[in-house]
Scaffold this motif. Structure first.
Motif, PDB file in Angstrom:
ATOM      1  N   ALA A 242      15.523  13.317 -30.012  1.00  8.70           N
ATOM      2  CA  ALA A 242      15.707  12.164 -30.896  1.00  8.70           C
ATOM      3  C   ALA A 242      14.426  11.338 -30.877  1.00  8.70           C
TER       4      ALA A 242
ATOM      5  N   LYS B   6      13.291   8.694 -32.228  1.00 15.16           N
ATOM      6  CA  LYS B   6      13.208   7.230 -32.189  1.00 15.16           C
ATOM      7  C   LYS B   6      13.079   6.664 -30.778  1.00 15.16           C
ATOM      8  N   SER B   7      13.570   7.399 -29.780  1.00 11.61           N
ATOM      9  CA  SER B   7      13.559   6.839 -28.426  1.00 11.61           C
ATOM     10  C   SER B   7      12.143   6.637 -27.900  1.00 11.61           C
TER      11      SER B   7
ATOM     12  N   ASP C 102      15.502  15.368 -34.030  1.00  9.39           N
ATOM     13  CA  ASP C 102      16.364  14.468 -34.793  1.00  9.39           C
ATOM     14  C   ASP C 102      15.480  13.367 -35.349  1.00  9.39           C
TER      15      ASP C 102
ATOM     16  N   ASN D 295      19.408  13.077 -39.138  1.00  9.43           N
ATOM     17  CA  ASN D 295      20.736  12.636 -38.699  1.00  9.43           C
ATOM     18  C   ASN D 295      20.928  11.119 -38.715  1.00  9.43           C
TER      19      ASN D 295
ATOM     20  N   PHE E 143      28.395   3.275 -29.941  1.00  4.54           N
ATOM     21  CA  PHE E 143      27.694   3.786 -31.108  1.00  4.54           C
ATOM     22  C   PHE E 143      28.633   3.899 -32.309  1.00  4.54           C
TER      23      PHE E 143
ATOM     24  N   THR F 222      24.896   5.637 -26.099  1.00 12.48           N
ATOM     25  CA  THR F 222      23.708   5.853 -25.276  1.00 12.48           C
ATOM     26  C   THR F 222      23.984   5.532 -23.808  1.00 12.48           C
ATOM     27  N   GLN F 223      23.222   6.166 -22.904  1.00 16.82           N
ATOM     28  CA  GLN F 223      23.406   5.983 -21.454  1.00 16.82           C
ATOM     29  C   GLN F 223      24.887   6.180 -21.104  1.00 16.82           C
TER      30      GLN F 223
ATOM     31  N   GLY G 200      23.072  12.673 -28.459  1.00 15.29           N
ATOM     32  CA  GLY G 200      22.306  12.182 -27.333  1.00 15.29           C
ATOM     33  C   GLY G 200      23.299  11.562 -26.378  1.00 15.29           C
TER      34      GLY G 200
ATOM     35  N   PHE H  19      22.884  11.333 -23.106  1.00 15.58           N
ATOM     36  CA  PHE H  19      22.670  11.781 -21.725  1.00 15.58           C
ATOM     37  C   PHE H  19      21.928  10.674 -20.974  1.00 15.58           C
TER      38      PHE H  19
ATOM     39  N   GLU I 211      20.889  16.429 -28.892  1.00  8.24           N
ATOM     40  CA  GLU I 211      19.715  15.694 -29.392  1.00  8.24           C
ATOM     41  C   GLU I 211      19.460  14.462 -28.534  1.00  8.24           C
ATOM     42  N   PRO I 212      19.136  14.694 -27.247  1.00  8.53           N
ATOM     43  CA  PRO I 212      18.865  13.566 -26.368  1.00  8.53           C
ATOM     44  C   PRO I 212      17.570  12.842 -26.740  1.00  8.53           C
TER      45      PRO I 212
ATOM     46  N   ARG J 242      16.854   9.312 -24.744  1.00  8.40           N
ATOM     47  CA  ARG J 242      16.719   8.724 -23.410  1.00  8.40           C
ATOM     48  C   ARG J 242      16.689   9.767 -22.301  1.00  8.40           C
TER      49      ARG J 242
ATOM     50  N   TYR K  50      13.118   3.668 -25.579  1.00  4.98           N
ATOM     51  CA  TYR K  50      13.383   2.357 -26.203  1.00  4.98           C
ATOM     52  C   TYR K  50      12.617   1.243 -25.491  1.00  4.98           C
TER      53      TYR K  50
END
Ligand SMILES: *Cc1c(COP(=O)(O)O)cnc(C)c1O
Length: 356
Positions: free
Chosen positions: A26, A28-29, A48, A70, A127, A160-161, A193, A195, A232-233, A235, A333
């Motif tokens: 992913a 964006k992270s 992603d 996505n 989310f 997330t997390q 994501g 994870f 799609e992790p 983080r 992030y």
């Protein structure tokens, strides 16, 4: 900010070896180009992406990689851009956005994954509050996707997390229920994501156990001809590869600690996700301060009163102006959402070893 490519590549290989399907990243992270290059070097072949900018960057750095667009809500201009970039996998969570895709995207060889949500706990924040169709609507959408001639698939993000692996259990079983309701066999199932990274000393993420659970539950829920799995992790892949060293600007009257980074900078997530207690304090001579500790309020550098780390941090009593407050697991992030608010936010990035 210190980047350890060897840690990033080792984490990527751990996902690739352990996850029972395709591992994607992913973007964006942490969209740093060095991150993308090291992930490609470690064998990541899918990404992603959520915007034309991310699509163009990955096309440039990894021309043959699969792009999974996505972000389930897109402007028509963004859809047109992605069609032009030959994107072959999309997600959707509503009738209105599916209608746009059916109108604008050629169906041949193209996948649309229906994003669904459940009211499950276990993640740092929900989310499902923004994206995801209910099971009922997801079944309608999946049937429409198949009818329109696209490859029908499913996708979810448990939040997330997500430190509770049972979230994946619930989501995967709901995916099978959606297929049954729709009368459609999903070709792929993207388990998202979520994870977790290692933020607290006391809570070590159980990555392999989560992979094993996903593998087992997918077969239990869908049977032997289950959909191909994707993850799609963001983080979980990138966080542990970065360490932040924030400088102590001042210890005000031996009480509050002011550092040169805060919630408008690389520490933006802490009020939402909670503190990272994997910290150390290093003196200007490079010595680790490991004596007695006390609880301290820590403020960021801006003049905004919300610029404070949540709670109090347990820090060495002999902490001094000029010391470095080091936070581990800071890759996700952080630099991506850093701002220049109040004139702060310069991030110096050091790489601990060059790309192999
Ligand atoms: C942000 C995002 C991810 C990555 O989430 P992490 O919690 O960082 O793993 C994966 N998929 C989608 C669709 C996202 O928006």
């Amino acid at each position: 900010m210190f980047f350890a490519p060897t840690v990033l590549q080792a984490t990527a290989r751990r996902f690739i070896a352990g996850f029972p399907g395709l591992v994607t990243y992913a973007v964006k992270s942490n969209p740093d180009e060095m991150v993308v290059q090291n992930l490609v070097a470690a064998g990541i072949r899918g990404f992603d992406v959520a915007s034309p900018h991310e699509i163009d960057m990955i096309r440039r750095l990894a021309p043959t990689a699969a792009l999974h667009y996505n972000n389930p809500v897109r402007a028509r201009a963004e859809i047109a851009h992605a069609v032009g970039a030959d994107v072959k996998s999309w997600s959707v969570d509503s009738h209105s956005e599916l209608a746009k895709l059916i109108e604008m995207v050629p169906a041949a060889g193209c996948e649309i994954s229906v994003r669904y949500k459940l009211p499950v706990a276990g993640a740092a924040y929900n989310f499902g509050a923004k994206f995801g169709a209910t099971v009922e609507v997801a079944a309608e959408l999946l049937a429409k996707v198949a009818e329109a001639g696209f490859i029908p698939s499913l996708t979810f993000h448990p939040g997330t997390q997500c430190t509770d692996p049972m979230a994946w259990d619930a989501y995967i079983r709901a995916g099978a229920e959606i297929c049954a309701q729709a009368g459609v066999k999903a070709v792929r199932l993207n388990v998202g994501g979520g994870f977790p990274s290692h933020r607290l000393n006391e809570v070590t993420p159980q990555l392999e156990a989560t992979f094993a659970l996903i593998d087992r539950v997918a077969t239990e829920a869908f049977g032997a001809d289950r959909p191909a799995l994707i993850c799609e992790p963001g983080r979980g892949l990138v966080a542990d590869a970065f360490t932040l060293a924030a400088k102590v600007k001042a210890v005000r009257d031996d009480a509050h600690v002011f550092i040169n980074d805060g919630v408008y900078g690389a520490l933006t997530e802490l009020p939402m996700i909670g503190v990272i207690d994997r910290t150390e304090v290093i003196s200007t001579e490079g010595m680790k301060r490991d004596g007695l500790t006390r609880e301290r309020i820590v403020f960021g550098p801006t003049c905004d009163s919300v610029d404070r780390l949540p709670g109090e941090l347990s820090l060495p009593c002999d902490l001094q102006e000029g010391d470095y407050l080091v936070f581990h697991g800071m890759g996700a992030y952080s630099t991506a959402t850093n701002t220049r608010f109040n004139g702060f936010g310069d991030v110096l990035l050091a790489t601990t070893l060059s790309l192999r």
